[in-house]
Design a protein around this motif. Structure first.
Motif, PDB file in Angstrom:
ATOM      1  N   UNK A  53       3.055  20.387   9.190  1.00 43.20           N
ATOM      2  CA  UNK A  53       3.111  18.982   9.583  1.00 43.20           C
ATOM      3  C   UNK A  53       2.223  18.777  10.794  1.00 43.20           C
ATOM      4  N   UNK A  54       1.607  17.590  10.859  1.00 43.62           N
ATOM      5  CA  UNK A  54       0.717  17.292  11.980  1.00 43.62           C
ATOM      6  C   UNK A  54       0.479  15.794  12.041  1.00 43.62           C
ATOM      7  N   UNK A  55       0.017  15.332  13.203  1.00 37.69           N
ATOM      8  CA  UNK A  55      -0.426  13.944  13.355  1.00 37.69           C
ATOM      9  C   UNK A  55      -1.915  13.873  13.063  1.00 37.69           C
ATOM     10  N   UNK A  56      -2.330  12.753  12.495  1.00 37.73           N
ATOM     11  CA  UNK A  56      -3.714  12.616  12.044  1.00 37.73           C
ATOM     12  C   UNK A  56      -4.281  11.309  12.574  1.00 37.73           C
ATOM     13  N   UNK A  57      -5.388  11.385  13.331  1.00 39.77           N
ATOM     14  CA  UNK A  57      -6.071  10.193  13.851  1.00 39.77           C
ATOM     15  C   UNK A  57      -7.130   9.760  12.845  1.00 39.77           C
ATOM     16  N   UNK A  58      -6.939   8.581  12.267  1.00 37.85           N
ATOM     17  CA  UNK A  58      -7.802   8.108  11.179  1.00 37.85           C
ATOM     18  C   UNK A  58      -9.078   7.489  11.746  1.00 37.85           C
ATOM     19  N   UNK A  59     -10.219   7.908  11.191  1.00 35.72           N
ATOM     20  CA  UNK A  59     -11.504   7.320  11.538  1.00 35.72           C
ATOM     21  C   UNK A  59     -11.957   6.320  10.486  1.00 35.72           C
ATOM     22  N   UNK A  60     -11.719   6.664   9.230  1.00 31.32           N
ATOM     23  CA  UNK A  60     -12.032   5.720   8.150  1.00 31.32           C
ATOM     24  C   UNK A  60     -11.175   6.085   6.944  1.00 31.32           C
ATOM     25  N   UNK A  61     -10.966   5.090   6.080  1.00 30.90           N
ATOM     26  CA  UNK A  61     -10.143   5.286   4.888  1.00 30.90           C
ATOM     27  C   UNK A  61     -10.813   4.604   3.710  1.00 30.90           C
ATOM     28  N   UNK A  62     -10.589   5.155   2.512  1.00 29.99           N
ATOM     29  CA  UNK A  62     -11.223   4.584   1.327  1.00 29.99           C
ATOM     30  C   UNK A  62     -10.402   4.902   0.085  1.00 29.99           C
ATOM     31  N   UNK A 121     -10.913   4.494  -4.535  1.00 36.20           N
ATOM     32  CA  UNK A 121     -11.974   4.498  -5.548  1.00 36.20           C
ATOM     33  C   UNK A 121     -12.775   3.203  -5.529  1.00 36.20           C
ATOM     34  N   UNK A 122     -12.134   2.122  -5.006  1.00 31.30           N
ATOM     35  CA  UNK A 122     -12.819   0.829  -4.960  1.00 31.30           C
ATOM     36  C   UNK A 122     -13.724   0.669  -3.742  1.00 31.30           C
ATOM     37  N   UNK A 123     -13.575   1.552  -2.749  1.00 32.97           N
ATOM     38  CA  UNK A 123     -14.395   1.439  -1.559  1.00 32.97           C
ATOM     39  C   UNK A 123     -13.591   1.580  -0.281  1.00 32.97           C
ATOM     40  N   UNK A 124     -14.210   1.250   0.848  1.00 30.98           N
ATOM     41  CA  UNK A 124     -13.570   1.389   2.162  1.00 30.98           C
ATOM     42  C   UNK A 124     -12.456   0.363   2.328  1.00 30.98           C
ATOM     43  N   UNK A 131       0.806  -1.214   0.000  1.00 33.29           N
ATOM     44  CA  UNK A 131       0.000   0.000   0.000  1.00 33.29           C
ATOM     45  C   UNK A 131       0.843   1.269   0.000  1.00 33.29           C
ATOM     46  N   UNK A 132       2.151   1.120   0.002  1.00 31.03           N
ATOM     47  CA  UNK A 132       2.999   2.308  -0.077  1.00 31.03           C
ATOM     48  C   UNK A 132       2.858   2.961  -1.455  1.00 31.03           C
ATOM     49  N   UNK A 133       2.796   4.277  -1.466  1.00 29.47           N
ATOM     50  CA  UNK A 133       2.750   5.020  -2.723  1.00 29.47           C
ATOM     51  C   UNK A 133       1.389   5.111  -3.371  1.00 29.47           C
ATOM     52  N   UNK A 134       0.357   4.541  -2.745  1.00 28.55           N
ATOM     53  CA  UNK A 134      -0.995   4.618  -3.300  1.00 28.55           C
ATOM     54  C   UNK A 134      -1.764   5.765  -2.661  1.00 28.55           C
ATOM     55  N   UNK A 135      -2.604   6.431  -3.447  1.00 29.28           N
ATOM     56  CA  UNK A 135      -3.428   7.510  -2.923  1.00 29.28           C
ATOM     57  C   UNK A 135      -4.638   6.929  -2.195  1.00 29.28           C
ATOM     58  N   UNK A 136      -4.840   7.400  -0.972  1.00 30.42           N
ATOM     59  CA  UNK A 136      -5.943   6.942  -0.135  1.00 30.42           C
ATOM     60  C   UNK A 136      -6.647   8.171   0.428  1.00 30.42           C
ATOM     61  N   UNK A 137      -7.946   8.139   0.495  1.00 29.04           N
ATOM     62  CA  UNK A 137      -8.706   9.217   1.128  1.00 29.04           C
ATOM     63  C   UNK A 137      -9.013   8.822   2.566  1.00 29.04           C
TER      64      UNK A 137
END
Length: 807
Positions: A105-114, A116-119, A82-88
């Protein structure tokens, strides 16, 4: 209790030295052994054996606990595919953003990721992100106003946690692991994304977000009250513990004078603030007896004061970002407060050990940082030197003069004990010690702790115009202090530097220190100085006559190599420029030189003007004494203007150091008269020969220059080791050139997943087809080569293997 806690810390520290984590079977066996050891303690009657059994039980527990902790955090790793892939990703800003010229720069707490194919569920729960100005969705070229606690939707490109791996360098990978940041990345342009970069909610309520929002609010108020002030970053550090606004020049002065520990929310500051609030609450609580409230009848004033002191300490530590010194102080104060609350008398050594155990329980990686050992070491040496007794108050019959006299004597003795007691540990951790620190601390401790910090704390929360006045006054005090510190740091003898000692030298110095600072009554304490002799006589190591050592640093996408002969040292290239405060020189090379006790370089070669080769040059010139500099740079270059005794590289230049031959093969002097040559084409190309072995340092020359060298100097090109030209780009390392050089080993100094994709796959394979051993700095870390009658090499990630590297 104390033996178990100390064993627990030793066990956790031992785990951090392992190349691989124990298997589940090994962990199960260790847990069973710890349980059996604990059950058998009651049957042991000899105190020595009982203490040893308890310590062993604690050590096994600490080892297992740290292993389980590490396994849990490592499980969040980003999959390699998954390195180098764009993720929302959608989540919240989880730290104080750090704004710099190119972005934030900042730290980001992820709630969900997706995608184009989905979550997707492969994205780690916390990320370290950079958002550069070229990728802001408003295309304004300004820093996006992200704030702690906001919920954002972002398109990001991620990579696994990775950092430079060098001897005596900062281990960024384990720092990321400690923070549970299992991937880093950058916010990307959302031009082609289905979901755009946007703020979703202005604030998401949670305990952590509230704390970080408060820290951000205080920082913004301070910076607004002190616009463009030189030491505004110091005030920020004292209030919220964020030291990133302090410049490297200021840090150099603070460290040379030994007051760096004060430029943050230190244990001393927390104790002072907690004690002040406890005293205020105690006084008001007692006086409430004369009101209708009569609070002392509901709760004794002593308990109310203990609760207030512990509570304010917790708030201040949260503002500090929960650093190790702050944690230690909070836990110690909490144990004391609990002892007062429940009416239990607790010895200081018990308090210290409990704080030690709690810190390691919550953060097993704390043992890897200098602050942990210095913080607890300072308290421990004070307790040892005072025989475990601390005089807390003067006799009731003492006069005011006697009270002040005793306080001054106690403070002087404490400073003496801490200064001498931490010498072995400071030299082991840093390879240097400030000799002017007693003078600097005698002024800085009371000024920072009792004047500047209270003014900064009060000023940061008061309404206008009081806040600006008080913060301005605090800043003026820091300015005056900085003037004195600058003068002190300018003395040549302000800092004692020596190579980082071997463990036997450290052990001898530690035993000598304990003898020297033993409590009153210990015989001939001055004999302890004998233990310092190996430390004081410690000198840097060097090759034998006619031999050579080469250290190829891991500087990311760039070049930097240190060449050592018996009495001389040459630096070839200086690494890249990372940011206005950071480059390969001050982040990688200088820490290594200082740890080795190297205070001067006989020569520096800057092969050409590209940032990844010349970016650290100015830091090198400032950090160590340099005899001469050779380069292919323009005379108008700031590096050339700052360089001592500058000369141009030219083919035909030769010299010999300690039986080692140096030959410059490229560029020709006439090439400087031509304007058609790119900087790469003029890279200083140097061949160094020691005994029957040699290394060819080719900078960023490309195919045309390689062909010229093959045609004009083919007989001189053959070398045992080749520094791959231009990092293994597709425009270099031709077959003819490799055939002429015939290296046994090729070094590729490249950055992890660098944007140039160096080394190119076809070029890297070409080296393999020639039967050449290939070593990449992004996989091996720093590489050390020893040239003599034979060639030997070691790779840092293999020699210094740790479980967080083996992924």
């Amino acid at each position: 209790m104390r033996s178990v806690l100390l064993g627990f810390v030793v066990g956790a520290a031992w785990l951090q030295m392992q190349a691989a984590l124990p298997t589940q079977l090994v962990i199960g066996v260790l847990v069973a052994a710890a349980i059996l050891s604990g059950l058998s303690v009651r049957a042991i009657h000899r105190p020595v054996f009982k203490v040893s059994a308890l310590a062993a039980c604690g050590a096994v527990s600490g080892f297992v606990w740290a292993a389980l902790f590490a396994q849990h955090y490592l499980a969040h790793e980003l999959p390699k595919e998954w390195e180098g892939r764009d993720v929302t990703v959608v989540g919240t800003i989880d730290s104080l953003p750090y704004r710099f010229d190119q972005g934030v720069r900042f730290n980001f707490a992820v709630e969900r990721a997706s995608t184009d194919e989905g979550t997707v569920s492969v994205v780690p729960p916390k990320l370290a992100l950079s958002w550069y100005s070229g990728f802001f969705s408003d295309d304004s070229g300004t820093v996006s106003d992200v704030k702690p606690g906001e919920r954002w939707q972002l398109t990001v490109r991620l990579k696994r946690s990775h950092g430079n791996a060098n001897p005596h360098g900062f281990d960024y990978e384990v720092w990321l692991l400690e923070q549970n940041l299992r991937a880093t990345g950058a916010v990307r342009s959302d031009e082609n994304a289905l979901l755009k970069n946007r703020r979703v909610d202005n604030f998401v309520v949670s305990f952590g977000n509230v704390v970080e929002h408060c820290r951000g609010w205080l920082r913004d108020r301070i910076l607004a009250a002190l616009p463009d002030k030189e030491y505004a970053g110091v005030i920020v550090a004292l209030v919220v513990g964020d030291q990133r606004e302090i410049g490297q020049t200021d840090w150099k002065i603070f460290n040379r004078t030994g007051i760096g520990h004060l430029i943050s929310i230190s244990g001393l500051h927390i104790t002072m603030v907690a004690g002040l609030f406890a005293a205020i609450v105690s006084g008001l609580w007692r006086r409430s007896f004369f009101t209708d409230a009569r609070l002392p009848l509901l709760l004794p004033a002593q308990k109310a004061a203990a609760l207030a002191g512990a509570g304010i300490a917790l708030i201040y530590v949260l503002l500090a970002g929960f650093g190790i010194p702050a944690q230690r102080t909070l836990y110690m104060l909490s144990v004391v407060a609990a002892a007062l609350w429940f009416g239990r008398i607790t010895s200081v050594s018990h308090v210290l050990c409990i704080a030690l155990g709690v810190v390691v329980l919550l953060d097993p990686w704390a043992v890897l940082w200098p602050g942990f050992w210095l913080s607890f070491g300072a308290v421990a040496i004070i307790l040892y030197a005072s025989g475990g007794r601390v005089q807390l108050q003067a006799d009731a019959a003492s006069t005011r003069r006697e009270i002040w006299s005793k306080a001054l004597k106690s403070a002087t003795h404490t400073q003496y004990v801490v200064t001498l007691g931490l010498v072995p540990l400071t030299m082991l951790l840093f390879g240097q010690m400030s000799l002017v620190s007693p003078i600097a601390n005698a002024v800085a401790i009371p000024l920072i702790s009792f004047i500047v910090t209270p003014l900064a704390l009060v000023g940061s929360v008061l309404p206008a115009p009081l806040w600006a006045w008080l913060l301005g006054l605090a800043h003026s005090m820091v300015e005056l202090l900085a003037l004195g510190l600058t003068w002190l740091s300018s003395f040549p003898a302000a800092v004692w530097t020596a190579p980082v000692p071997a463990f036997w030298i450290f052990g001898a110095a530690l035993i000598g220190t304990l003898w020297l600072l033993a409590p009153r009554g210990w015989p001939v304490r001055w004999l302890g100085l004998a233990g310092w002799l190996p430390l004081m006589l410690n000198t840097s190591t060097h090759p034998k006559q006619g031999e050579m050592w080469v250290t190829a640093f891991d500087v990311g996408q760039g070049m930097a190599l240190l060449v050592e002969t018996r009495h001389h040292r040459l630096l070839y290239d200086t690494g890249p420029f990372y940011s206005p405060q950071s480059d390969g020189g001050n982040r990688v090379i200088l820490p290594y030189l200082k740890a080795r006790g190297i205070g001067a370089l006989d020569g520096v070669i800057v092969s050409h003007n590209d940032n990844d080769h010349s970016g650290g040059a100015l830091s090198i010139f400032e950090g160590v004494k340099v005899a001469w500099v050779a380069s292919s740079l323009s005379f108008a270059s700031p590096i050339v203007k700052a360089a001592p005794d500058h000369r141009r590289c030219a083919a035909g230049q030769t010299w010999s150091w300690d039986g080692v031959q140096f030959d410059m093969l490229h560029p020709t002097m006439v090439s400087y008269d031509s304007s058609k040559w790119k900087p790469n084409a003029r890279s200083c190309t140097l061949k160094i020969t020691a005994g029957g072995q040699s290394i060819l340092l080719a900078g960023d020359i490309e195919a045309v220059q390689e062909a010229e060298l093959v045609e004009s100097s083919a007989e001189k090109l053959q070398a045992s080791v080749l520094l791959a030209p231009h990092h293994g780009s597709g425009t270099s390392s031709t077959k003819a050139f490799l055939h002429a050089v015939k290296p046994e080993l090729a070094l590729f100094q490249v950055g992890y997943r660098n944007r140039y994709h160096h080394p190119k796959a076809e070029v890297f394979e070409r080296y393999g087809q020639f039967g050449i051993k290939r070593v990449r700095s992004d996989e091996s870390g720093a590489v050390t080569l020893q040239f003599g009658s034979a060639l030997s090499s070691t790779e840092y990630r293999t020699e210094h293997a740790r479980y967080w590297y083996g992924r």
